[in-house]
Scaffold this active site. Structure first.
Site, PDB file in Angstrom:
ATOM      1  N   ASP A  53     -13.804   3.200   2.455  1.00  0.00           N
ATOM      2  CA  ASP A  53     -13.031   2.048   2.011  1.00  0.00           C
ATOM      3  C   ASP A  53     -13.611   1.370   0.774  1.00  0.00           C
ATOM      4  O   ASP A  53     -12.895   0.723   0.032  1.00  0.00           O
ATOM      5  CB  ASP A  53     -12.937   1.020   3.143  1.00  0.00           C
ATOM      6  CG  ASP A  53     -12.195   1.585   4.329  1.00  0.00           C
ATOM      7  OD1 ASP A  53     -10.993   1.826   4.185  1.00  0.00           O
ATOM      8  OD2 ASP A  53     -12.821   1.807   5.371  1.00  0.00           O
ATOM      9  N   ASP A  73     -11.280  -4.207   2.803  1.00  0.00           N
ATOM     10  CA  ASP A  73     -12.135  -3.031   2.625  1.00  0.00           C
ATOM     11  C   ASP A  73     -13.617  -3.377   2.746  1.00  0.00           C
ATOM     12  O   ASP A  73     -14.428  -2.522   3.107  1.00  0.00           O
ATOM     13  CB  ASP A  73     -11.832  -2.348   1.284  1.00  0.00           C
ATOM     14  CG  ASP A  73     -10.632  -1.413   1.381  1.00  0.00           C
ATOM     15  OD1 ASP A  73     -10.439  -0.800   2.453  1.00  0.00           O
ATOM     16  OD2 ASP A  73      -9.888  -1.295   0.394  1.00  0.00           O
ATOM     17  N   CYS A  95       0.834  -1.199   0.000  1.00  0.00           N
ATOM     18  CA  CYS A  95       0.000   0.000   0.000  1.00  0.00           C
ATOM     19  C   CYS A  95       0.869   1.250   0.000  1.00  0.00           C
ATOM     20  O   CYS A  95       0.377   2.352  -0.229  1.00  0.00           O
ATOM     21  CB  CYS A  95      -0.941  -0.022   1.198  1.00  0.00           C
ATOM     22  SG  CYS A  95      -2.136  -1.381   1.101  1.00  0.00           S
ATOM     23  N   LYS A 101       0.769   3.370  -3.127  1.00  0.00           N
ATOM     24  CA  LYS A 101      -0.410   4.180  -3.461  1.00  0.00           C
ATOM     25  C   LYS A 101       0.028   5.545  -3.978  1.00  0.00           C
ATOM     26  O   LYS A 101       1.075   6.064  -3.584  1.00  0.00           O
ATOM     27  CB  LYS A 101      -1.240   4.436  -2.185  1.00  0.00           C
ATOM     28  CG  LYS A 101      -2.200   3.325  -1.819  1.00  0.00           C
ATOM     29  CD  LYS A 101      -3.077   3.769  -0.649  1.00  0.00           C
ATOM     30  CE  LYS A 101      -4.172   2.764  -0.373  1.00  0.00           C
ATOM     31  NZ  LYS A 101      -5.167   3.264   0.572  1.00  0.00           N
TER      32      LYS A 101
HETATM   33 CO    CO Z   1      -9.410   0.739   3.241  1.00  0.00          CO
HETATM   34 CO    CO Z   2      -8.287  -0.064  -0.217  1.00  0.00          CO
END
Ligand code: CO
Ligand code: CO
Length: 330
Positions: free
Chosen positions: A52, A92, A19, A22
């Site tokens: 999310d 999520d 992540c 991102k």
């Molecule tokens: Co999230």
């Molecule tokens: Co996400």
């Protein structure tokens, strides 16, 4: 022919990891500013508060929850990477209070560089985690890509009256965190040195299912999962969307073993620094910068940040009426 899969260090084929790769939060907000999604009443969670997943009601209080998540290798082992990416994509749905139902794979693969057997291991990892979640996997989409990427688009269902939203944090409630932090600095160290961190892998492959069920059972209405923007980034988004201030007790936040050492030894990712730069103007803090960097550490498949109590999860702060800053770290 069997390929010795351990001969490949998958993280070396990634420019960024997990992540942490991102698009930086501030940059993304600039890009989408002025773009408005549907305003139809059945789209109960859309673009606006950066939640999310998207949530749309279809019949009565039955809601469909949709999300997608994919990234470059965070660990060298193909099977583990597949498991981590799947757990992260499923997260999520759990972060919205939903139950994942069906997922499709999203794959970018450098066909000329990495053997197909490795991709099979990645997909096997994804299948195993989806199976653990009781979520079907039906095909997907793959492209030839100079850099390996893997993740899933996941569709789930939820009760529209019982969602865990980003914009529903209410003053007077505690903040619980269901997984320790530190996978960002540990993954960065793993990428740089090849050292392995089994505890971090176990943490990233753990589903947020039980945390989500426990949060709902305790009556919680607000939650999000901690991923690339770090605890501070995701908590800031929640505080901003809810019009409140979140107070963090830095000493109460749990970390994986080795996280502080990795910070001290310089394994802080660019993504983590960008997270802290982004939230900097919105926080006041009585702790030092090292502590803030750990709190901003870009996580991959992190835990749920729940406004309310979750059995067994430490309370790391509280929500109060809106003050000068969205975040207050003490
Ligand atoms: Co999230
Ligand atoms: Co996400």
């Amino acid at each position: 022919m069997t390929v010795l899969t351990s001969a490949y260090r998958l993280t070396q084929y990634a420019h960024g990891g997990g992540c942490a790769c991102k698009i930086p939060p501030g940059e993304l907000e600039d890009i989408v500013r002025g773009l408005h999604g549907s305003t139809a009443p059945e789209l109960i969670v859309g673009l606006d508060d950066g939640d999310d997943a998207a949530v749309v009601t279809i019949e009565g209080d039955t809601a469909v929850v949709v999300t997608a998540d994919f990234f470059t290798p965070v660990v060298d082992d193909a099977y583990d990477w597949g498991r981590i990416a799947a757990a992260n994509a499923l997260s999520d749905v759990y972060a919205m209070g939903g139950r994942p139902v069906v997922a499709v794979n999203l794959v970018g693969w450098p066909r000329d560089v990495l053997p197909a057997e490795l991709l099979r291991e990645v997909l096997r990892g994804g299948l195993d985690i989806a199976g653990e979640a009781g979520c079907h996997v039906g095909g997907g989409h793959s492209i030839d890509d100079p850099e390996p990427k893997y993740g899933m688009a996941v569709t789930g269902v939820a009760d529209a009256r019982r969602l865990l939203r980003n914009d529903a944090a209410r003053p007077g409630l505690p903040i619980s965190l269901t997984k320790p932090l530190g996978v960002g600095v540990l993954n960065n160290r793993h990428k740089a040195t090849g050292e392995t961190f089994p505890e971090a892998v176990a943490c990233m492959t753990a589903l947020n299912r039980q945390a989500s069920l426990d949060a709902l059972a305790s009556g919680a209405e607000a939650a999000t999962d901690v991923t690339g923007f770090g605890l501070l980034g995701h908590l800031y988004k929640m505080a901003r969307a809810s019009g409140v201030t979140a107070i963090v007790d830095a000493a109460a936040v749990p970390y994986l073993d080795g996280a502080r050492d990795a910070l001290r030894d310089g394994f802080v990712s660019g993504g983590t620094r960008r997270n802290l730069d982004w939230v900097g103007p919105h926080l006041d803090a009585t702790v030092d910068e090292d502590e803030l960097l750990l709190l901003a550490d870009a996580q991959t498949s992190g835990g749920l940040l729940v406004v309310g109590e979750v059995p067994g999860a430490p309370i790391v702060g509280e929500i109060v009426e809106r003050r000068e800053h969205s975040l207050s770290i003490r």
